[in-house]
Design an enzyme around this catalytic site. Structure first.
Site, PDB file in Angstrom:
ATOM      1  N   ARG A   1     133.446  78.682  48.844  1.00  0.00           N
ATOM      2  CA  ARG A   1     132.797  77.887  49.887  1.00  0.00           C
ATOM      3  C   ARG A   1     133.785  77.655  51.010  1.00  0.00           C
ATOM      4  NH1 ARG A   1     130.244  72.665  47.141  1.00  0.00           N
ATOM      5  NH2 ARG A   1     131.408  71.664  48.807  1.00  0.00           N
TER       6      ARG A   1
ATOM      7  N   ARG B   1     139.109  66.894  52.732  1.00  0.00           N
ATOM      8  CA  ARG B   1     138.034  66.249  51.959  1.00  0.00           C
ATOM      9  C   ARG B   1     138.619  65.186  51.029  1.00  0.00           C
ATOM     10  NH1 ARG B   1     135.308  71.067  49.244  1.00  0.00           N
ATOM     11  NH2 ARG B   1     133.652  69.680  48.576  1.00  0.00           N
TER      12      ARG B   1
ATOM     13  N   ARG C   1     136.995  77.111  42.273  1.00  0.00           N
ATOM     14  CA  ARG C   1     135.537  77.055  42.388  1.00  0.00           C
ATOM     15  C   ARG C   1     134.968  78.282  43.118  1.00  0.00           C
ATOM     16  NH1 ARG C   1     133.204  71.169  43.466  1.00  0.00           N
ATOM     17  NH2 ARG C   1     133.428  71.610  45.681  1.00  0.00           N
TER      18      ARG C   1
ATOM     19  N   ARG D   1     128.893  57.457  50.383  1.00  0.00           N
ATOM     20  CA  ARG D   1     130.309  57.761  50.598  1.00  0.00           C
ATOM     21  C   ARG D   1     130.954  56.822  51.608  1.00  0.00           C
ATOM     22  NH1 ARG D   1     131.429  64.252  50.413  1.00  0.00           N
ATOM     23  NH2 ARG D   1     130.341  64.582  48.472  1.00  0.00           N
TER      24      ARG D   1
ATOM     25  N   LYS E   1     130.984  65.437  39.001  1.00  0.00           N
ATOM     26  CA  LYS E   1     129.859  64.513  39.178  1.00  0.00           C
ATOM     27  C   LYS E   1     128.541  65.272  39.376  1.00  0.00           C
ATOM     28  CE  LYS E   1     130.878  63.512  44.101  1.00  0.00           C
ATOM     29  NZ  LYS E   1     131.215  64.865  44.395  1.00  0.00           N
TER      30      LYS E   1
HETATM   31  P1  AMP Z   1     130.023  67.947  48.720  1.00  0.00           P
HETATM   32  O1  AMP Z   1     129.458  69.243  48.296  1.00  0.00           O
HETATM   33  O2  AMP Z   1     129.387  66.771  48.041  1.00  0.00           O
HETATM   34  O3  AMP Z   1     131.530  67.896  48.669  1.00  0.00           O
HETATM   35  O4  AMP Z   1     129.643  67.761  50.283  1.00  0.00           O
HETATM   36  C1  AMP Z   1     130.015  68.730  51.234  1.00  0.00           C
HETATM   37  C2  AMP Z   1     130.133  68.095  52.601  1.00  0.00           C
HETATM   38  O5  AMP Z   1     128.885  67.532  53.001  1.00  0.00           O
HETATM   39  C3  AMP Z   1     131.121  66.952  52.704  1.00  0.00           C
HETATM   40  O6  AMP Z   1     132.452  67.395  52.873  1.00  0.00           O
HETATM   41  C4  AMP Z   1     130.591  66.230  53.944  1.00  0.00           C
HETATM   42  O7  AMP Z   1     130.904  66.930  55.124  1.00  0.00           O
HETATM   43  C5  AMP Z   1     129.081  66.333  53.746  1.00  0.00           C
HETATM   44  N1  AMP Z   1     128.548  65.191  52.959  1.00  0.00           N
HETATM   45  C6  AMP Z   1     128.060  65.241  51.679  1.00  0.00           C
HETATM   46  N2  AMP Z   1     127.626  64.029  51.279  1.00  0.00           N
HETATM   47  C7  AMP Z   1     127.845  63.188  52.311  1.00  0.00           C
HETATM   48  C8  AMP Z   1     127.636  61.790  52.524  1.00  0.00           C
HETATM   49  N3  AMP Z   1     127.083  60.993  51.585  1.00  0.00           N
HETATM   50  N4  AMP Z   1     127.997  61.262  53.732  1.00  0.00           N
HETATM   51  C9  AMP Z   1     128.530  62.029  54.692  1.00  0.00           C
HETATM   52  N5  AMP Z   1     128.781  63.348  54.559  1.00  0.00           N
HETATM   53  C10 AMP Z   1     128.440  63.938  53.394  1.00  0.00           C
END
Ligand code: AMP
Length: 211
Positions: A155, A166, A122, A88, A15
């Site tokens: 990461r 996650r 990744r 989310r 995405k």
């Molecule tokens: P991502 O890189 O999009 O997987 O985001 C990494 C981390 O950031 C996630 O595992 C959450 O801890 C936090 N995070 C990202 N987007 C959101 C969101 N919309 N609401 C809450 N936590 C978020």
């Protein structure tokens, strides 16, 4: 109200890549909450210190904090936004509907096993943040960023246990939003195991009629 397009999908569904491509195509601002949060962590800001542990555990940060981040990151005069990784939770989806003119929600559909495999490969540049994948998008020189020469790392939240958390958080908190947006007539579900340019074509052909 500012126009908004949303990309939803399990981690590893691509995405982020599609959101970036569509933002370039439309001239809309691309907002990725995960990137904004990681930036706060690396700058060791007050927010960063607060969310560091939550992110590395693979849990979601609070809705209020996400709303604050969205508000401060909006560029002045932007014509639209491509949200990636937001909303989310149901509260975030409702916030979005209240403050933005939502045009479309793209759900990139990927089986859980494929998502796991994609995330395990990744790598991210420790210098500039550029993303790579050992199988699908390897760097020219192993372990080194093509763009800046920085070293590539895993990461913290791509570690095995955090990946599992996650994915669990995705199904518990986010997956249900699919039905929510479907009822609003905004959802387009697309298989995520297509080539990047094929996916891009499908999305462009779909959105063009609404812009
Ligand atoms: P991502 O890189 O999009 O997987 O985001 C990494 C981390 O950031 C996630 O595992 C959450 O801890 C936090 N995070 C990202 N987007 C959101 C969101 N919309 N609401 C809450 N936590 C978020």
């Amino acid at each position: 109200m500012i126009d908004a397009i949303v990309f939803m999908g399990i981690q590893g569904s691509g995405k982020g890549t599609q959101a970036k491509l569509l933002a370039e195509h439309t001239g809309y601002q691309h907002i990725n909450i995960g990137d904004l949060l990681r930036e706060q962590v690396s700058l060791e800001t007050e927010i960063g210190l607060e969310v560091q542990a939550v992110i590395s555990r693979g849990e979601l940060v609070s809705d209020d904090l996400v709303f604050k981040l969205v508000e401060v990151s909006l560029s002045k005069g932007c014509s639209g936004i491509v949200f990636d990784g937001f909303p989310r939770t149901l509260a975030q989806a409702e916030y979005l509907g209240k403050h933005y003119h939502l045009i479309r929600v793209y759900y990139l559909d990927l089986p859980e096993s494929e998502a796991m495999a994609r995330m395990q490969g990744r790598r991210v540049c420790s210098g500039c943040g550029q993303n790579y994948h050992l199988q699908n998008h390897p760097p020219r020189i192993a372990g080194q960023c093509d763009a800046c020469g920085g070293s590539l790392i895993v990461r913290e939240d791509d570690a095995e246990a955090a990946i599992a958390r996650r994915i669990k958080a995705f199904y518990a908190e986010t997956y249900g939003l699919k039905n929510y947006f479907e009822r609003l007539g905004l959802l387009r579900s697309i298989p995520a195991d297509l080539a990047i340019d094929k996916l891009e074509q499908i999305i462009r052909a779909d959105i063009t009629t609404d812009l």
